[in-house]
Design an enzyme around this catalytic site. Sequence first.
Site, PDB file in Angstrom:
ATOM      1  N   ASN A  86     -17.302 -69.475  -9.537  1.00 19.34           N
ATOM      2  CA  ASN A  86     -16.088 -70.151  -9.104  1.00 19.34           C
ATOM      3  C   ASN A  86     -15.021 -69.954 -10.174  1.00 19.34           C
ATOM      4  OD1 ASN A  86     -14.068 -72.006  -8.372  1.00 19.34           O
ATOM      5  ND2 ASN A  86     -15.582 -73.201  -7.238  1.00 19.34           N
ATOM      6  N   LEU A 100       7.752 -22.590  14.077  1.00 18.79           N
ATOM      7  CA  LEU A 100       9.150 -22.406  13.686  1.00 18.79           C
ATOM      8  C   LEU A 100       9.667 -23.687  13.033  1.00 18.79           C
ATOM      9  CD1 LEU A 100      10.630 -20.468  16.741  1.00 18.79           C
ATOM     10  CD2 LEU A 100       9.355 -19.623  14.752  1.00 18.79           C
ATOM     11  N   ALA A 101      10.090 -23.548  11.794  1.00 25.30           N
ATOM     12  CA  ALA A 101      10.513 -24.735  11.042  1.00 25.30           C
ATOM     13  C   ALA A 101      11.704 -24.435  10.156  1.00 25.30           C
ATOM     14  CB  ALA A 101       9.350 -25.247  10.194  1.00 25.30           C
ATOM     15  N   ALA A 102      12.526 -23.475  10.598  1.00 25.81           N
ATOM     16  CA  ALA A 102      13.627 -23.055   9.737  1.00 25.81           C
ATOM     17  C   ALA A 102      14.944 -23.755  10.056  1.00 25.81           C
ATOM     18  CB  ALA A 102      13.822 -21.541   9.844  1.00 25.81           C
ATOM     19  N   ARG A 122      21.828 -32.690  12.737  1.00 27.09           N
ATOM     20  CA  ARG A 122      22.057 -34.001  13.366  1.00 27.09           C
ATOM     21  C   ARG A 122      21.224 -35.124  12.741  1.00 27.09           C
ATOM     22  NH1 ARG A 122      21.286 -32.400  19.448  1.00 27.09           N
ATOM     23  NH2 ARG A 122      20.436 -30.514  18.489  1.00 27.09           N
ATOM     24  N   ALA A 144     -11.245 -76.442 -18.297  1.00 23.32           N
ATOM     25  CA  ALA A 144      -9.893 -76.135 -17.824  1.00 23.32           C
ATOM     26  C   ALA A 144      -8.932 -75.931 -18.988  1.00 23.32           C
ATOM     27  CB  ALA A 144      -9.397 -77.269 -16.935  1.00 23.32           C
TER      28      ALA A 144
END
Length: 464
Positions: free
Chosen positions: A382, A8-10, A15, A428
Amino acid sequence: MPLEVVILAAGQGSRMKSDQPKVLHEIAGKPLVEHVIDAALQIEPGHIHIVYGHKGEHVRQKLSTIPAADRLTYSEQAEQLGTGHAVAQALPRLNEVADDASQVLILYGDVPLIAADTLRNFVAASAGKLGILTVTLDNSSGYGRILRNDSHEIIGIVEEKDASPAQKTIKEVNTGIMCCSLDRLNQWLPKLSSNNAQGEYYLTDIVALAVADGVPVGSGEAASAMEVEGVNNRLQLAALERQFQRKEADRLMTEGCTLADPARVDVRGSVRTGRDCFADINVVFEGNVVLGDRVSIGPNCVLRDCTIGADTEILAFSTVESSTVGSRAVIGPYARLRPGCELASDTKIGNFVEVKKSVIGEGSKVNHLSYVGDSEIGKGVNVGAGTITCNYDGVNKFKTVLGDNVFIGSNTALVAPVTVGANATVGAGSVITHDVEADSLAVARGKQKKIDGWKRPAKKKPNT
Ligand code: UD1
Ligand code: CA
């Protein structure tokens, strides 16, 4: 005996003060009703009938995406006229797919923590009877009270609003979970009336009908009150979430994972832990997570759908998503592994490093402040601090390939597609736009100039 389940999920769930149907609110990242479906699936019913109502299209849409979607069938309850009316809406479908002798188990979509074992025992005990799952509560107010005769047989259920002061003192209550044969439901549901304090068709009134028809009424007790607690507001939602999480934490500890604080770990999915694992505070597990032996996870980490190899350390504030990490790796602090990473053993991903859809070979390191995306990195590589793979031109994604033992100097931009051959070195600050040959050095940056006797602009002395 064949079994059908009705959920039942109706109900509107007013709230919750929500635009979303109540049963779609979540515990542990999963809709309430899906928890119920998962418990039901474990007792192998023929079908699961969902009675939907308020914003039902959202419920159907959401449930169409879950793994068990093809086991579900739907009945609409356009107006919420009570639990008896709700079950009656499922009768036509039930009669289409099941025969009269089938047992029908009725569950609530907003009672998420019901355990499969409880249901299995209850269904077995309800054969040939009307079964009511009850629980005894210190404070039974709000619930339907179980009425028993002097021989302790159930003779009825009286709702709070219809109960006399004496009946209100009864501590044994109806959880709402019931079980009986389909032919009995066919007989009893049309006989319900709404002549009661709430003007609703109460499912609970079938108990008196069973007694009148001489059908034995049996009862099962829930193992814990938590299992049969419903969610009516967000406070109850939060309380059940905590209870659920506490159980998950207990399971993790039982299976070999030390938790710095069992109240500060959240599991939203399934976690398999190895032996002697450790999770510090505020670790969140989502989806399917597998931890090898002795994996250690620092504070405030999120692990979603990932496999972590033995002895790997995930340091504080790191996120790992849809990725695999080998053994003895060190990830973080502050690392982010986005979906599609495969990190081999003994790899290191350091602070402020983001890695996406990349394979990183054994012993390779990306230690500081880098972005590595769509890359294939060999062994022993690296990658220096601040290296960025430029994998995206605004439309397309391109691949970066670094061979074994490559060394990338700090602050390098690798403009993909680009390949750096094995053992090559990149100076670099380079912007690498062409492939780099194996065993060579590539430097791609402005040359340093020397200007002799250069004077910096000087500030004028203030007038005194
Ligand atoms: C119901 C029981 C009560 C029991 C309590 C346990 C009845 C008459 N009362 O009371 O004995 O102690 O549950 O929590 O059965 N629903 C629908 N359609 C409707 C009405 C309800 O699908 O028209 C669904 C709700 O979504 C919810 C469940 O049925 O999942 C229970 O409804 P709710 O209104 O909460 O029942 P209670 O009055 O709490
Ligand atoms: Ca309720």
